[in-house]
Design a protein around this motif. Sequence first.
Motif, PDB file in Angstrom:
ATOM      1  N   MET A  26       0.860  -1.179   0.000  1.00  7.94           N
ATOM      2  CA  MET A  26       0.000   0.000   0.000  1.00  7.94           C
ATOM      3  C   MET A  26       0.901   1.236   0.000  1.00  7.94           C
ATOM      4  N   MET A  27       0.351   2.383  -0.352  1.00  2.12           N
ATOM      5  CA  MET A  27       1.159   3.595  -0.476  1.00  2.12           C
ATOM      6  C   MET A  27       1.688   4.091   0.866  1.00  2.12           C
ATOM      7  N   LEU A  28       0.868   4.038   1.902  1.00  2.00           N
ATOM      8  CA  LEU A  28       1.273   4.626   3.176  1.00  2.00           C
ATOM      9  C   LEU A  28       1.975   3.607   4.065  1.00  2.00           C
ATOM     10  N   GLU A  29       2.970   4.094   4.773  1.00  2.00           N
ATOM     11  CA  GLU A  29       3.680   3.273   5.754  1.00  2.00           C
ATOM     12  C   GLU A  29       2.962   3.363   7.097  1.00  2.00           C
ATOM     13  N   GLU A  30       3.254   2.425   7.953  1.00  2.00           N
ATOM     14  CA  GLU A  30       2.676   2.436   9.290  1.00  2.00           C
ATOM     15  C   GLU A  30       2.986   3.778   9.966  1.00  2.00           C
ATOM     16  N   GLY A  31       1.968   4.386  10.567  1.00  2.00           N
ATOM     17  CA  GLY A  31       2.126   5.647  11.279  1.00  2.00           C
ATOM     18  C   GLY A  31       1.972   6.880  10.404  1.00  2.00           C
ATOM     19  N   GLU A  32       1.820   6.694   9.111  1.00  3.48           N
ATOM     20  CA  GLU A  32       1.735   7.834   8.187  1.00  3.48           C
ATOM     21  C   GLU A  32       0.294   8.293   7.949  1.00  3.48           C
ATOM     22  N   ARG A  33      -0.662   7.420   8.160  1.00  2.70           N
ATOM     23  CA  ARG A  33      -2.065   7.709   7.858  1.00  2.70           C
ATOM     24  C   ARG A  33      -2.678   8.609   8.920  1.00  2.70           C
ATOM     25  N   GLN A  34      -3.486   9.563   8.449  1.00  2.00           N
ATOM     26  CA  GLN A  34      -4.245  10.388   9.375  1.00  2.00           C
ATOM     27  C   GLN A  34      -5.208   9.484  10.133  1.00  2.00           C
ATOM     28  N   GLN A  35      -5.270   9.626  11.441  1.00  2.00           N
ATOM     29  CA  GLN A  35      -6.019   8.669  12.242  1.00  2.00           C
ATOM     30  C   GLN A  35      -7.261   9.253  12.895  1.00  2.00           C
ATOM     31  N   ALA A  36      -7.912  10.202  12.228  1.00  2.00           N
ATOM     32  CA  ALA A  36      -9.119  10.790  12.796  1.00  2.00           C
ATOM     33  C   ALA A  36     -10.349  10.279  12.050  1.00  2.00           C
ATOM     34  N   VAL A  37     -11.307   9.758  12.792  1.00  2.00           N
ATOM     35  CA  VAL A  37     -12.519   9.210  12.192  1.00  2.00           C
ATOM     36  C   VAL A  37     -13.287  10.300  11.452  1.00  2.00           C
ATOM     37  N   ASP A  38     -13.321  11.521  12.003  1.00  2.00           N
ATOM     38  CA  ASP A  38     -14.064  12.588  11.321  1.00  2.00           C
ATOM     39  C   ASP A  38     -13.457  12.922   9.957  1.00  2.00           C
ATOM     40  N   LYS A  39     -12.146  12.817   9.822  1.00  2.00           N
ATOM     41  CA  LYS A  39     -11.489  13.035   8.525  1.00  2.00           C
ATOM     42  C   LYS A  39     -11.877  11.920   7.549  1.00  2.00           C
ATOM     43  N   GLN A  40     -11.961  10.700   8.048  1.00  2.00           N
ATOM     44  CA  GLN A  40     -12.382   9.571   7.216  1.00  2.00           C
ATOM     45  C   GLN A  40     -13.831   9.761   6.775  1.00  2.00           C
ATOM     46  N   GLN A  41     -14.679  10.238   7.672  1.00  2.00           N
ATOM     47  CA  GLN A  41     -16.074  10.509   7.330  1.00  2.00           C
ATOM     48  C   GLN A  41     -16.160  11.571   6.242  1.00  2.00           C
ATOM     49  N   ASP A  42     -15.351  12.622   6.362  1.00  2.00           N
ATOM     50  CA  ASP A  42     -15.331  13.685   5.347  1.00  2.00           C
ATOM     51  C   ASP A  42     -14.927  13.128   3.983  1.00  2.00           C
ATOM     52  N   GLN A  43     -13.914  12.255   3.975  1.00  2.00           N
ATOM     53  CA  GLN A  43     -13.466  11.675   2.715  1.00  2.00           C
ATOM     54  C   GLN A  43     -14.570  10.804   2.102  1.00  2.00           C
ATOM     55  N   ILE A  44     -15.209   9.985   2.907  1.00  2.00           N
ATOM     56  CA  ILE A  44     -16.291   9.136   2.408  1.00  2.00           C
ATOM     57  C   ILE A  44     -17.428  10.004   1.873  1.00  2.00           C
ATOM     58  N   ASN A  45     -17.756  11.057   2.585  1.00  2.00           N
ATOM     59  CA  ASN A  45     -18.824  11.955   2.151  1.00  2.00           C
ATOM     60  C   ASN A  45     -18.490  12.591   0.802  1.00  2.00           C
ATOM     61  N   ARG A  46     -17.234  13.023   0.615  1.00  2.00           N
ATOM     62  CA  ARG A  46     -16.825  13.609  -0.665  1.00  2.00           C
ATOM     63  C   ARG A  46     -16.956  12.592  -1.789  1.00  2.00           C
ATOM     64  N   VAL A  47     -16.526  11.365  -1.521  1.00  2.00           N
ATOM     65  CA  VAL A  47     -16.621  10.314  -2.539  1.00  2.00           C
ATOM     66  C   VAL A  47     -18.080  10.056  -2.894  1.00  2.00           C
ATOM     67  N   LEU A  48     -18.929   9.896  -1.903  1.00  2.00           N
ATOM     68  CA  LEU A  48     -20.331   9.558  -2.151  1.00  2.00           C
ATOM     69  C   LEU A  48     -21.104  10.697  -2.805  1.00  2.00           C
ATOM     70  N   SER A  49     -20.607  11.915  -2.691  1.00  2.00           N
ATOM     71  CA  SER A  49     -21.303  13.051  -3.303  1.00  2.00           C
ATOM     72  C   SER A  49     -20.764  13.380  -4.693  1.00  2.00           C
ATOM     73  N   THR A  50     -19.851  12.561  -5.199  1.00  2.00           N
ATOM     74  CA  THR A  50     -19.272  12.774  -6.525  1.00  2.00           C
ATOM     75  C   THR A  50     -19.748  11.637  -7.432  1.00  2.00           C
ATOM     76  N   HIS A  51     -20.330  11.973  -8.572  1.00  2.00           N
ATOM     77  CA  HIS A  51     -20.985  10.965  -9.422  1.00  2.00           C
ATOM     78  C   HIS A  51     -20.042   9.896  -9.957  1.00  2.00           C
ATOM     79  N   ASN A  52     -18.752  10.208 -10.085  1.00  2.00           N
ATOM     80  CA  ASN A  52     -17.826   9.234 -10.682  1.00  2.00           C
ATOM     81  C   ASN A  52     -16.796   8.717  -9.677  1.00  2.00           C
ATOM     82  N   GLN A  53     -17.196   8.651  -8.413  1.00  2.00           N
ATOM     83  CA  GLN A  53     -16.340   8.088  -7.377  1.00  2.00           C
ATOM     84  C   GLN A  53     -17.161   7.150  -6.495  1.00  2.00           C
TER      85      GLN A  53
END
Length: 163
Positions: A26-53
């Motif tokens: 995978m692209m990210l190494e251990e400890g490199e990933r942002q670990q906030a659930v709210d940031k993950q929710q924001d990313q999922i929301n952006r994906v789901l609100s885009t017609h081609n993602q």
Amino acid sequence: MREIEITDAKELLELCLKLDKETQFMMLEEGERQQAVDKQQDQINRVLSTHNQIIFIATNGDQIVGYLGAYGGEYRRNAHSAYIVIGILKDYIGQGIGTRLFQTLEQWAYKCGIHRLELTVMAHNLQAFALYKKVGFTIEGIKKHSIHIDGSYVDEYYMVKLL
């Protein structure tokens, strides 16, 4: 297999953190990933609100064991193209999950007008390379010294499937 929901954010983040720890593919190494659930929710929301993602998840009971994300181009000239990222826990590789994720993706892609699926794979990731060939991807090019892992440069294959 199902489409991700906002409520899956915590479990998807946990899956990605496990993948970062158990594989170097995978692209990210251990400890490199942002670990906030709210940031993950924001990313999922952006994906789901885009017609081609889209993000599809594979589950075993309540546990997410794999995912496939397709991220379409944001402009008219590349909106027909989607970049693919896939991750499956080591214990679940070889059970057909990857194949089913790609089949689900293709059904979605046809409905959304996606014509080009593309991804990269490290040249020495033979299992993933075999999966991508099996589901119809071909090598379009080689990205020389694309990734740097443990002091060594690694080539990646740039692969594509036209629908």
